[in-house]
Design an enzyme around this catalytic site. Structure first.
Site, PDB file in Angstrom:
ATOM      1  N   LYS A 167       0.837  -1.204   0.000  1.00  0.00           N
ATOM      2  CA  LYS A 167       0.000   0.000   0.000  1.00  0.00           C
ATOM      3  C   LYS A 167       0.870   1.252   0.000  1.00  0.00           C
ATOM      4  O   LYS A 167       1.995   1.218   0.494  1.00  0.00           O
ATOM      5  CB  LYS A 167      -0.847   0.035   1.283  1.00  0.00           C
ATOM      6  CG  LYS A 167      -1.997  -0.933   1.324  1.00  0.00           C
ATOM      7  CD  LYS A 167      -2.746  -0.791   2.646  1.00  0.00           C
ATOM      8  CE  LYS A 167      -3.903  -1.771   2.725  1.00  0.00           C
ATOM      9  NZ  LYS A 167      -4.960  -1.552   1.743  1.00  0.00           N
ATOM     10  N   ARG A 172     -10.526 -11.264   1.894  1.00  0.00           N
ATOM     11  CA  ARG A 172     -11.413 -12.287   1.316  1.00  0.00           C
ATOM     12  C   ARG A 172     -10.756 -13.670   1.342  1.00  0.00           C
ATOM     13  O   ARG A 172     -11.434 -14.687   1.300  1.00  0.00           O
ATOM     14  CB  ARG A 172     -11.836 -11.860  -0.092  1.00  0.00           C
ATOM     15  CG  ARG A 172     -10.714 -11.708  -1.061  1.00  0.00           C
ATOM     16  CD  ARG A 172     -11.115 -10.934  -2.309  1.00  0.00           C
ATOM     17  NE  ARG A 172     -11.096  -9.478  -2.099  1.00  0.00           N
ATOM     18  CZ  ARG A 172     -11.466  -8.598  -3.008  1.00  0.00           C
ATOM     19  NH1 ARG A 172     -11.917  -9.011  -4.183  1.00  0.00           N
ATOM     20  NH2 ARG A 172     -11.405  -7.307  -2.761  1.00  0.00           N
TER      21      ARG A 172
END
Ligand code: BES
Ligand code: ZN
Ligand code: ZN
Length: 501
Positions: free
Chosen positions: A278, A352
């Site tokens: 990130k 996920r």
């Protein structure tokens, strides 16, 4: 903050200040004659002229200091209808003010709630709000001189000789919900160097020990390996501290054989993005990427303490997403617990991955009455709904309705978004059974939910709460200081309390 019930009329109370919300233009001593009787000094106090009830106005009116009860704080509600949410905010504001004044206690005079509706429900909210108004996260720093001082106790004032059981229980429900939210906030505010997956698991196992009918099993990386949680393990490969799965199980007496309601929480104790790293600017807020697990944990602990009827399971899918030589590469393919191979194209879509194995496990180990997962899953959900609404996805209208009403009751609103089958094709992989992300960012909250839905059997009622936008607040508000909000802890608790059909 302790709660003290004080019965027998105002002359027997011991409190620093009474909190009284007022509607704009309301003649409070007429609409609430009990207040006039409890604090007769108000009728002649000059300060009463300044009590207008305008929104957010705070006026303190004083009586003689020798009185057992000599200060009243009037908190303006404005003209709008005094809903539980507005009352909640008013009480939290009052507590903030009392902290500034360095008082030791505040009182909620129960008879001042009656004119707004159901006393029990409003007392629950008042207690909840007072406790959250008193919350701050100061564990990691010294006290500063200008810090407001936290209150020591909260009193609930009754005019009658006895405290009715129903009101005592209502206050305790408010206290329990606030404790759950504060626990979730504390966990989420704790930085990643102090809360690795194993620390979180240890804490859960310590804190649940001794709670009747609640068990806590911590599964380590070897167990995960043996069982085939390869997606979950893939996320933790780049971290020096390995993943954990925490299994919390609770059943009320007589409900041991019922099909359980299963809650699943995303617990990424730090999300650096992994190899798909990130940008630096906001990366520090990713210590909060475990708030789904924190909410799940807090709800399980408190519903067990409350002895809520039914059977409940909480799964905390814990891992740290870090880049190193052992980390999962973009492009890797791993075999999920459910059996399908998953292509991992972006290691930052790690939530996920831990969830798909936990969801599959929930259906393998139990026959869930319903399955609800909570996750800070996608930036896209935060972009779509902002910081005030969580995204709700569900395969089942009744469950969606139940989650929505529990959330509304908790003051944690959510908005239903579509599990639109038209986007399923975006998750096609060229080399595996499924790809975990779509190639474009558009509709990212939906494609993430569809990926999770792929692992839920058709006949299982499932709901997914994407709390990426609402788990963290940059600005201070009466009910929540800047930082972690604890969002979803109370929603899950309310869902459990209301009974899930
Ligand atoms: N934890 C983040 C989502 C997030 C973003 C939570 C902002 C809170 C605030 C999640 O793991 C993530 O990075 N998701 C990616 C998915 C993408 C790579 C498909 C995202 O949202 O960008
Ligand atoms: Zn991520
Ligand atoms: Zn994440």
């Amino acid at each position: 903050m302790d709660i003290r019930f004080q019965a027998g009329g105002a002359e027997n109370w011991k409190t620093d200040i009474a909190l009284v919300p007022v509607v704009q233009g309301e003649k409070i001593l007429e609409t609430c004659p009990e207040l006039d009787a409890a604090a007769p000094f108000l009728a002649i106090a000059p300060g009463m002229r300044d009590v207008s009830g305008r929104k957010n106005e705070i006026q303190i009116v004083y009586g003689h200091p020798d009185l057992p009860f000599s200060r009243v704080m009037f908190i303006g509600l404005g003209k709008a209808e005094p809903t539980p949410g507005r009352l909640r905010e008013a009480f939290a504001r009052g507590v903030r003010k009392a902290k500034e004044l360095r008082l030791a206690s505040v009182d909620v005079p129960v008879f001042c709630l009656k004119r707004f509706g159901l006393e029990e429900r409003l007392l629950e909210e008042a207690v909840y709000a007072c406790m959250l108004g008193n919350y701050s996260f100061t564990a990691l720093r010294k006290v500063r001189e200008d810090d407001p001082k936290s209150l020591d106790y909260l009193t609930i004032g009754f005019l009658d000789e006895y405290v009715p059981d129903s009101l005592r229980q209502a206050a305790r429900r408010g206290e329990s919900a606030a404790e759950a939210v504060m626990l979730a906030r504390d966990l989420a505010n704790t930085p990643a160097n102090l809360l690795h997956p194993d620390d979180f698991a240890d804490k859960a196992s310590r804190e649940t020990a001794g709670v009747p009918r609640l068990s806590c099993t911590v599964r380590d990386e070897r167990w995960l390996e043996a069982e085939g949680f390869n997606c979950h393990l893939a996320v933790g490969r780049g971290a020096s501290r390995p993943p954990r799965l925490v299994v919390l199980e609770y059943a009320a007496k007589g409900d041991e054989d019922a099909d359980p309601v299963v809650f699943v929480g995303k617990g990424i104790t730090f999300d650096s993005g992994g190899i798909s790293i990130k940008p630096a600017a906001k990366m520090h807020t990713m210590k909060c990427d475990m708030t789904g697990a924190a909410a799940t944990y807090a709800a399980l602990l408190h519903l067990a303490r409350e002895e809520v009827p039914g059977r409940f399971v909480g799964l905390l899918a814990l891992a740290e997403n870090m880049p190193d030589g052992g980390a999962v590469h973009p492009g890797d393919v791993v075999q999920s617990l459910a059996g399908d191979s998953v292509e991992i194209v972006n290691t930052d879509a790690e939530g996920r991955l831990v969830l798909c194995d936990a969801l599959a496990y929930a259906q393998k180990a139990w026959k869930p009455k319903c399955l609800v997962d909570v996750a800070t899953l996608t930036g896209a959900c935060a972009v779509a709904l902002g910081d005030g609404l969580a995204g709700l996805f569900s395969s089942d209208d009744r469950l969606a309705q139940a989650v929505q009403s529990a959330a509304a009751c908790a003051g944690e609103d959510c908005w239903r978004l579509p599990l639109w089958a038209g986007y399923k094709a975006k998750l096609k992989s060229t080399c595996a059974d499924i790809c975990h992300t779509a190639s474009s960012r558009e509709g990212g909250a939906i494609t993430a939910a569809l990926f999770l839905g792929h692992f839920v059997k058709k006949d299982v009622a499932w709901a997914h709460l994407d709390i990426a936008g609402v788990d963290w607040r940059d600005a201070d508000s009466p009910l929540c200081p800047a930082g972690a909000t604890g969002f979803a802890a109370r929603t899950l608790l309310e869902l459990a309390r209301g009974g899930v059909e």
